[in-house]
Write an enzyme that holds these catalytic residues in place. Structure first.
Site, PDB file in Angstrom:
ATOM      1  N   ASP A 128      -3.931   4.214   2.979  1.00 51.22           N
ATOM      2  CA  ASP A 128      -5.041   3.894   3.215  1.00 51.22           C
ATOM      3  C   ASP A 128      -5.780   1.954   3.409  1.00 51.22           C
ATOM      4  O   ASP A 128      -6.551   2.142   4.213  1.00 51.22           O
ATOM      5  CB  ASP A 128      -5.664   3.488   1.741  1.00 51.22           C
ATOM      6  CG  ASP A 128      -6.033   3.171   1.229  1.00 51.22           C
ATOM      7  OD1 ASP A 128      -5.136   2.240   0.860  1.00 51.22           O
ATOM      8  OD2 ASP A 128      -7.190   2.977  -0.065  1.00 51.22           O
ATOM      9  N   ASP A 169     -12.095 -17.374 -14.354  1.00 51.32           N
ATOM     10  CA  ASP A 169     -12.509 -17.803 -12.799  1.00 51.32           C
ATOM     11  C   ASP A 169     -13.277 -18.620 -13.013  1.00 51.32           C
ATOM     12  O   ASP A 169     -14.889 -18.545 -13.186  1.00 51.32           O
ATOM     13  CB  ASP A 169     -12.672 -16.477 -11.764  1.00 51.32           C
ATOM     14  CG  ASP A 169     -13.421 -16.303 -10.111  1.00 51.32           C
ATOM     15  OD1 ASP A 169     -12.448 -17.476  -9.883  1.00 51.32           O
ATOM     16  OD2 ASP A 169     -14.085 -16.311 -10.353  1.00 51.32           O
ATOM     17  N   ASP A 208      -2.314  -1.139  -3.460  1.00 53.55           N
ATOM     18  CA  ASP A 208      -2.822  -0.486  -4.402  1.00 53.55           C
ATOM     19  C   ASP A 208      -1.316  -1.147  -6.032  1.00 53.55           C
ATOM     20  O   ASP A 208      -0.569  -1.514  -5.955  1.00 53.55           O
ATOM     21  CB  ASP A 208      -2.849   1.396  -4.526  1.00 53.55           C
ATOM     22  CG  ASP A 208      -1.748   1.300  -3.708  1.00 53.55           C
ATOM     23  OD1 ASP A 208      -0.564   0.760  -3.719  1.00 53.55           O
ATOM     24  OD2 ASP A 208      -1.920   1.963  -2.238  1.00 53.55           O
ATOM     25  N   ASP A 256      -7.798 -18.768  -2.636  1.00 52.56           N
ATOM     26  CA  ASP A 256      -8.659 -19.510  -1.305  1.00 52.56           C
ATOM     27  C   ASP A 256      -7.930 -20.664  -0.907  1.00 52.56           C
ATOM     28  O   ASP A 256      -9.592 -21.536  -0.282  1.00 52.56           O
ATOM     29  CB  ASP A 256     -10.103 -19.764  -2.542  1.00 52.56           C
ATOM     30  CG  ASP A 256     -10.524 -19.354  -3.908  1.00 52.56           C
ATOM     31  OD1 ASP A 256     -11.264 -17.888  -3.043  1.00 52.56           O
ATOM     32  OD2 ASP A 256     -11.081 -19.389  -5.338  1.00 52.56           O
ATOM     33  N   ASP A 277       0.814  -1.071   0.012  1.00 50.69           N
ATOM     34  CA  ASP A 277      -0.674   0.135   0.017  1.00 50.69           C
ATOM     35  C   ASP A 277       0.788   1.380  -0.408  1.00 50.69           C
ATOM     36  O   ASP A 277       1.887   1.627   0.980  1.00 50.69           O
ATOM     37  CB  ASP A 277      -1.077   0.590   1.327  1.00 50.69           C
ATOM     38  CG  ASP A 277      -1.582   1.100   1.129  1.00 50.69           C
ATOM     39  OD1 ASP A 277      -1.671   2.439   0.731  1.00 50.69           O
ATOM     40  OD2 ASP A 277      -1.621   1.354   2.689  1.00 50.69           O
ATOM     41  N   GLU A 316      -9.717 -22.315 -13.941  1.00 50.47           N
ATOM     42  CA  GLU A 316     -10.083 -22.652 -12.662  1.00 50.47           C
ATOM     43  C   GLU A 316     -10.966 -23.571 -12.679  1.00 50.47           C
ATOM     44  O   GLU A 316     -12.193 -23.629 -13.208  1.00 50.47           O
ATOM     45  CB  GLU A 316     -10.857 -21.702 -11.677  1.00 50.47           C
ATOM     46  CG  GLU A 316     -10.774 -22.256 -10.097  1.00 50.47           C
ATOM     47  CD  GLU A 316     -11.708 -21.258  -9.189  1.00 50.47           C
ATOM     48  OE1 GLU A 316     -11.630 -21.338  -8.290  1.00 50.47           O
ATOM     49  OE2 GLU A 316     -12.725 -20.032 -10.052  1.00 50.47           O
TER      50      GLU A 316
END
Length: 577
Positions: free
Chosen positions: A57, A232, A61, A353, A53, A286
């Site tokens: 924040d 995905d 990013d 995941d 980051d 996937e």
């Protein structure tokens, strides 16, 4: 996590006899190889929300990625698979897309993306984008228009069931509190389908207009110069739109009923013809369906569909009380056998995941974390197939140790928590299970150094940093030649220096050994031997190898075994003379 004594499943190996026929074919020769960059690549999966980051924040990013491109380059990887960065209300951390041609405000701007892509390409790193088109966000303009009227031209972009027909046949939702995949919408007195969160309505791939929209989106990113797409949940994209009733209990094996339905292969061939074949991009699905035939139909070159797929059979075996090494060997061996002569697969044991690699498949205790992490890395980088490696695993990052529901951010974990609470479940036991299984374990901030927030952000991170960042971090490991980070770099280089580890024939050795995993990789007269101890005990292999003719190429201990007796979690790669 310690690996418990495995169940004896020797019968499974006997059943594999017919599958070994492919693996026992004549040795491949380098001049006859169908060489592709995506077969030889090491793919580094990058979770942007938790990587780095810059603006303070608390959310990673694109500028944060740009700032760390030299680090990524130093790993020796060839490609980055970037989790979704599109416009999104962030119900499922970007897997609910509201604008496929824009960048999520948390991550930056399209100018930041262009700079990131340029920076990657300048360093010889390719970019694979996550394409989320089984579903969209319910805040996408398509869905807003779709739900506005039954007569909307966008109505058929999604799956609707009019309420006057009665309640639709039950479908299982992976993320819904009640696991009901149909959600009633009063605006048009109808139900819409969502296999995941209620804010992720499933797209209707049976509609050719929807398919063209998706192909145009892919062309938009292809024209920007990206190098690949990861599709995905795509094995679920096609549906039987008559929605027949499924048998009771189908949700225990929902992939059998959801996966590879309808005209999925036709849609992929159309996608290939209109998009994939027009750009020099790789493609990976996937999921690999329900059978080897399903998987081959996805990835065999003459099918003109995708380059590769990744199957979940192995990654799903890790449990809080351990797993069977025999089972792990059986799974990887049968998949290798089925694809030895044709097709291509991915090799992985972790991603966004799953919980952390070393906690699930190794041993995250202080004594064995580093050496077991190195052993698992050795395994992933010496198998046939394209290895996918999740960010932070090169450091041996571990599960977060969350103990309260308030620690979690994942929609799946939190909705299931509420469901179990409604059912009167022992919530302490549920939280103990989530401390091992929850996806948030792999989503904690990347551990750069021992400063506040692990150097990830000057602000409050969106999810808590793992407290062990003070000792497990990049800065500390850069200084240590024996660190898991530097070992990762060595084993990546070993793979790149030896085509036998990419294309070579795989042969399992000592298959009934419940503690070790041993195999050879052979190509063009070069033969490599890999020995891996998956336990915290000394283990002996019985490979029949004359170790006086074995030259150690790499090992995860200062002194490698030269007689087949392996120290706890030892990994050794030899060249056989």
């Amino acid at each position: 996590m310690k690996i418990f004594n495995p169940l004896i499943i020797s019968a499974a190996f006997l059943l594999l006899g017919s599958n070994y026929s492919c693996a026992q074919n004549s040795l491949p020769h380098k001049d006859s190889l169908d060489r592709k960059w995506w077969k030889e690549a090491v793919v580094y999966q990058l979770y942007p929300r938790s990587f780095n980051d810059v603006d303070g924040d608390g959310i990673g990013d694109l500028k944060g990625i740009i700032a760390k491109l030299d680090y990524i380059k130093s790993l020796g990887v060839d490609a980055v698979w970037l989790n979704p960065i599109y416009g999104s209300p962030n119900d499922d951390n970007g897997y609910d897309v509201s604008d496929y041609r824009d960048i999520m405000k948390d991550f930056g701007t399209m100018a930041d993306f262009d700079a990131m892509l340029k920076g990657m390409h300048a360093r010889g790193i390719k970019l694979v984008m996550d394409l989320v088109v089984n579903h969209s966000s319910d805040e996408h303009e398509w869905f807003k228009k779709s739900r506005s009227s039954r007569n909307s031209p966008y109505r058929e972009y999604y799956h609707w069931w009019n309420a006057e027909k009665g309640k639709p046949p039950y479908r299982y939702s992976l993320f819904d509190v009640n696991h009901d995949a149909w959600r009633y919408d009063s605006l048009t007195n109808a139900y819409y389908l969502h296999y995941f969160s209620r804010k992720q309505p499933d797209l209707n791939w049976e509609n050719p207009k929807l398919r063209q929209e998706v192909y145009d989106i892919m062309k938009f990113w292809g024209d920007k110069g990206i190098d690949g797409f990861r599709l995905d949940a795509f094995q679920f994209a096609a549906k039987d739109t008559t929605f027949p009733a499924f048998p009771n209990g189908f949700e225990k094996n929902f992939t059998q009923y959801y996966g590879m339905q309808g005209n999925l292969h036709g849609y992929l061939q159309e996608m290939n013809q209109q998009v994939l074949s027009k750009y020099n991009v790789m493609s990976v699905a996937e999921g690999a369906g329900n059978t080897f035939e399903d998987a081959h139909n996805l990835v065999d070159a003459d099918r003109n569909e995708l380059n590769m797929a990744y199957a979940f059979e192995a990654v799903d075996i890790a449990k809080p009380d351990g797993y069977s090494v025999l089972h792990l060997k059986q799974i990887f061996t049968k998949w290798d056998s089925a694809f030895a002569a044709k097709g291509w697969l991915s090799i992985f044991l972790a991603n966004h995941d799953q919980a952390r690699l070393v906690t699930r498949f190794g041993n995250d205790s202080p004594e064995f974390r580093a050496v077991s992490s190195k052993m698992l890395t050795t395994f992933l980088m010496t198998m046939r197939g394209t290895p996918y490696y999740y960010n932070g695993d090169e450091l041996g990052m571990t599960n977060a140790g969350f103990s309260k529901a308030e620690d979690y951010r994942d929609v799946q974990t939190l909705n299931e928590y509420q469901r179990q609470k409604n059912l009167g479940t022992d919530m302490q036991k549920y939280l103990q299970r989530m401390s091992f299984e929850s996806r948030d374990n792999s989503r904690t901030p990347f551990q750069w150094n021992n400063s506040k927030n692990a150097g990830f952000s000057t602000g409050k991170p969106w999810i808590a940093v793992n407290p062990n960042y003070t000792t497990i971090n990049v800065a500390a490991q850069e200084k240590d030649g024996n660190s898991t980070l530097n070992y990762f770099r060595k084993v990546v280089k070993l793979r790149k220096d030896n085509l036998a580890l990419v294309y070579g024939k795989y042969t399992l050795l000592d298959g009934q050994n419940a503690d070790t995993y041993s195999y050879t990789r052979e190509l063009d007269g070069k033969k490599l031997l890999v020995l891996l101890n998956f336990t915290s005990n000394v283990a002996t292999t019985n490979t029949g190898v004359d170790f006086s003719k074995a030259n150690v190429l790499l090992g995860n201990y200062p002194q490698s075994s030269k007689n087949g007796t392996l120290k706890p979690y030892e990994a050794v790669v030899y060249e056989l003379k």
